[in-house]
Write an enzyme that holds these catalytic residues in place. Structure first.
Site, PDB file in Angstrom:
ATOM      1  N   GLY A  71      95.486  11.980 -15.905  1.00 58.47           N
ATOM      2  CA  GLY A  71      96.845  11.844 -16.409  1.00 58.47           C
ATOM      3  C   GLY A  71      97.538  10.600 -15.877  1.00 58.47           C
ATOM      4  O   GLY A  71      98.274   9.921 -16.591  1.00 58.47           O
ATOM      5  N   THR A  72      97.298  10.285 -14.610  1.00 58.16           N
ATOM      6  CA  THR A  72      97.963   9.127 -14.009  1.00 58.16           C
ATOM      7  C   THR A  72      97.587   7.852 -14.754  1.00 58.16           C
ATOM      8  O   THR A  72      98.459   7.050 -15.122  1.00 58.16           O
ATOM      9  CB  THR A  72      97.578   9.015 -12.513  1.00 58.16           C
ATOM     10  OG1 THR A  72      98.004  10.222 -11.865  1.00 58.16           O
ATOM     11  CG2 THR A  72      98.222   7.814 -11.848  1.00 58.16           C
ATOM     12  N   ASN A 140     106.240  19.691 -13.909  1.00 58.65           N
ATOM     13  CA  ASN A 140     105.231  20.224 -12.998  1.00 58.65           C
ATOM     14  C   ASN A 140     105.813  21.124 -11.921  1.00 58.65           C
ATOM     15  O   ASN A 140     105.178  22.058 -11.459  1.00 58.65           O
ATOM     16  CB  ASN A 140     104.451  19.070 -12.347  1.00 58.65           C
ATOM     17  CG  ASN A 140     105.320  17.917 -11.934  1.00 58.65           C
ATOM     18  OD1 ASN A 140     106.054  17.352 -12.739  1.00 58.65           O
ATOM     19  ND2 ASN A 140     105.252  17.560 -10.664  1.00 58.65           N
ATOM     20  N   GLN A 168     101.207  18.995 -17.942  1.00 53.97           N
ATOM     21  CA  GLN A 168     101.433  20.380 -17.521  1.00 53.97           C
ATOM     22  C   GLN A 168     101.520  21.335 -18.702  1.00 53.97           C
ATOM     23  O   GLN A 168     101.307  22.539 -18.554  1.00 53.97           O
ATOM     24  CB  GLN A 168     102.713  20.486 -16.670  1.00 53.97           C
ATOM     25  CG  GLN A 168     102.598  19.846 -15.312  1.00 53.97           C
ATOM     26  CD  GLN A 168     101.591  20.535 -14.393  1.00 53.97           C
ATOM     27  OE1 GLN A 168     101.174  21.675 -14.610  1.00 53.97           O
ATOM     28  NE2 GLN A 168     101.189  19.834 -13.352  1.00 53.97           N
ATOM     29  N   SER A 188      95.473  15.848 -19.184  1.00 51.28           N
ATOM     30  CA  SER A 188      94.595  15.716 -18.020  1.00 51.28           C
ATOM     31  C   SER A 188      93.623  16.889 -17.974  1.00 51.28           C
ATOM     32  O   SER A 188      93.993  18.025 -18.312  1.00 51.28           O
ATOM     33  CB  SER A 188      95.467  15.691 -16.761  1.00 51.28           C
ATOM     34  OG  SER A 188      94.671  15.819 -15.607  1.00 51.28           O
ATOM     35  N   HIS A 190      91.928  18.293 -15.245  1.00 54.57           N
ATOM     36  CA  HIS A 190      91.843  19.265 -14.145  1.00 54.57           C
ATOM     37  C   HIS A 190      92.959  20.292 -14.138  1.00 54.57           C
ATOM     38  O   HIS A 190      92.915  21.257 -13.371  1.00 54.57           O
ATOM     39  CB  HIS A 190      91.730  18.551 -12.785  1.00 54.57           C
ATOM     40  CG  HIS A 190      92.964  17.879 -12.290  1.00 54.57           C
ATOM     41  ND1 HIS A 190      93.650  18.323 -11.184  1.00 54.57           N
ATOM     42  CD2 HIS A 190      93.631  16.790 -12.731  1.00 54.57           C
ATOM     43  CE1 HIS A 190      94.675  17.506 -10.959  1.00 54.57           C
ATOM     44  NE2 HIS A 190      94.684  16.565 -11.889  1.00 54.57           N
ATOM     45  N   THR A 226      81.738   1.875 -18.478  1.00 49.60           N
ATOM     46  CA  THR A 226      80.859   2.966 -18.924  1.00 49.60           C
ATOM     47  C   THR A 226      81.600   4.291 -18.791  1.00 49.60           C
ATOM     48  O   THR A 226      82.225   4.565 -17.767  1.00 49.60           O
ATOM     49  CB  THR A 226      79.562   2.973 -18.076  1.00 49.60           C
ATOM     50  OG1 THR A 226      78.962   1.692 -18.210  1.00 49.60           O
ATOM     51  CG2 THR A 226      78.613   4.061 -18.527  1.00 49.60           C
ATOM     52  N   CYS A 314     103.625  16.369  -2.626  1.00 43.72           N
ATOM     53  CA  CYS A 314     103.253  15.059  -3.156  1.00 43.72           C
ATOM     54  C   CYS A 314     101.902  14.690  -2.594  1.00 43.72           C
ATOM     55  O   CYS A 314     101.323  15.393  -1.805  1.00 43.72           O
ATOM     56  CB  CYS A 314     104.311  14.018  -2.824  1.00 43.72           C
ATOM     57  SG  CYS A 314     104.425  13.676  -1.078  1.00 43.72           S
TER      58      CYS A 314
HETATM   59  N1  PLP Z   1     101.862  14.196 -15.034  1.00 48.14           N
HETATM   60  C1  PLP Z   1     102.194  15.392 -14.541  1.00 48.14           C
HETATM   61  C2  PLP Z   1     103.387  16.095 -15.102  1.00 48.14           C
HETATM   62  C3  PLP Z   1     101.456  15.972 -13.517  1.00 48.14           C
HETATM   63  O1  PLP Z   1     101.826  17.157 -13.023  1.00 48.14           O
HETATM   64  C4  PLP Z   1     100.345  15.264 -13.005  1.00 48.14           C
HETATM   65  C5  PLP Z   1      99.569  15.800 -11.866  1.00 48.14           C
HETATM   66  O2  PLP Z   1     100.037  16.556 -11.069  1.00 48.14           O
HETATM   67  C6  PLP Z   1     100.018  14.022 -13.563  1.00 48.14           C
HETATM   68  C7  PLP Z   1     100.801  13.523 -14.581  1.00 48.14           C
HETATM   69  C8  PLP Z   1      98.856  13.233 -13.074  1.00 48.14           C
HETATM   70  O3  PLP Z   1      97.634  13.728 -13.604  1.00 48.14           O
HETATM   71  P1  PLP Z   1      96.252  13.433 -12.860  1.00 48.14           P
HETATM   72  O4  PLP Z   1      96.231  14.264 -11.628  1.00 48.14           O
HETATM   73  O5  PLP Z   1      95.204  13.845 -13.865  1.00 48.14           O
HETATM   74  O6  PLP Z   1      96.207  11.980 -12.586  1.00 48.14           O
END
Ligand code: PLP
Length: 371
Positions: A71-72, A140, A168, A188, A190, A226, A314
């Site tokens: 997600g990041t 989140n 989320q 994301s 996980h 890759t 965090c």
């Molecule tokens: N966005 C939200 C709302 C999240 O809660 C999180 C992770 O906690 C992320 C983005 C980041 O996702 P990732 O852990 O897959 O990088």
């Protein structure tokens, strides 16, 4: 000896058995998805099957899905990819949005954490430079769900581009990119029972986007390198479970969460449930019990084998006042005492009871010490 209780699915969900199996199978493949030989073709099949399944998770077209490392990265990609000089984000975004946006204009939220749509419209109307607007689907820390359809409608009316962080929300509430009206959606792996290090940006309208990194033609040059076959395979398998039986799973979880909140209100004097009157994810409770800081609660529960988070957990593991809670108008002491309980696919019927027994026991002990 009691089994541990894991109530921190919003941080990460345990790997689903189906994802573990898919990962195991993918690890047996020797081939680069870009190679033409049999091993390469087998890898490509896994990637493209996963792309179809992940797209189906949010009613998107497979060719709009770009796999990322999570997600990041997808949020970074979305915010950097459009070259928009004006960026508006809500006051409760995840750090992977608010730390990335260049001098963002902040859309205020109300006491429930919902974006102020009038403020958004005024901000858009105040300057005719088209804006990129990024608002998360659900928070989140609190689980509060944003009115994304309306954010998208207003933003499009002013010629802007809408990005939504759906990390989320996906798998917990229906997310259909067509009815949401967003240009881009982040998800994301996980958080839904796939492996960490997998995710995707969905480019619904096929905007011309610039990559964050360069040096290869993979993912239509938007995410060179890759492909992470193992991560993508696990992500796809977790998405398939949600497509097949996610609705039934989440209804059970909603009931346990609601029962937990009713019982907690009866047992803890002065308990506040954050965002209770707003639309919320069915798995999340953000609870403020006055006078005990979140760190003490998280540690005491951990000693008894119950894993939860403080609202402000965090990446460094430090706990401070939650910026999300502060943006919602809670005072410092409330923002420092919120805990987050988040259920998920691995939750069992008695998990919330165990949490309550340990948590209420802590409150009773501290009350006795104070008297
Ligand atoms: N966005 C939200 C709302 C999240 O809660 C999180 C992770 O906690 C992320 C983005 C980041 O996702 P990732 O852990 O897959 O990088």
């Amino acid at each position: 000896m009691n089994e541990n209780v894991y109530l921190d699915h919003n941080a990460t969900a345990p790997l689903r058995p189906e994802a573990r199996l898919a990962i195991d199978q993918a690890m047996g493949i020797v081939g680069n998805g870009s190679s033409v030989h049999a091993g390469g073709r087998a890898a490509r099949r896994i990637i493209e099957d996963a792309r179809r399944v992940v797209a189906a998770l949010c009613a998107a077209q497979p060719d709009t899905v770009t796999f990322t490392s999570g997600g990041t990265e997808a949020n970074n990609l979305a915010l950097g990819a459009t070259a928009m000089s004006r960026v508006l984000i809500s006051a409760v975004e995840h750090p992977s949005v608010y730390d990335v946006a260049d001098r963002p204009e902040i859309i205020p939220v109300d006491r429930d954490g919902i974006v102020d749509l009038d403020a958004l419209e005024n901000m858009l109307a105040s300057d005719n430079t088209p804006a990129l607007v990024s608002v998360m689907a659900a928070n989140n820390e609190t689980g509060v769900i944003q009115p994304i359809e309306r954010v998208a409608e207003v933003t499009r009316r002013y010629g802007g581009i809408v990005h939504c962080d759906g990390v989320q929300a996906v798998g917990k509430i229906p997310l259909d990119v067509n009815s949401l009206g967003v240009h881009m959606l982040t998800i994301s792996g996980h958080k839904i029972g796939g492996p960490a290090g997998s995710g995707a940006l969905i480019n619904v309208d096929g905007l011309a986007l610039s990559p964050l990194i360069r040096g290869g033609g993979q993912e239509k040059k938007l995410r060179p390198g890759t492909e992470n076959l193992i991560g993508i395979a696990g992500f796809g398998a977790a998405a398939q479970v949600i497509n097949d039986r996610g609705q039934a799973e989440i209804e059970k979880i909603r009931q346990w969460r609601d029962d937990l909140e009713s019982a907690a209100k009866n047992r803890i004097l002065g308990l506040e449930i954050v965002g209770q009157s707003a639309p919320r994810l069915p798995n999340t409770s953000a609870l403020i019990s006055p006078a005990i800081d979140s760190e003490t609660q998280v540690m005491a529960l951990d000693i008894d084998g119950v894993s939860i988070s403080s609202g402000s957990a965090c990446s460094s593991g430090k706990v401070g006042a939650s910026p999300v809670m502060v943006a919602m108008g809670f005072n410092d002491s409330q923002a420092r005492s919120v805990i987050r309980v988040s259920l998920g696919w691995s939750s069992r019927p008695d998990d919330t009871k165990r949490f309550l027994d340990v948590w209420c026991g802590l409150h009773d002990r501290l009350a006795r010490q104070a008297s």
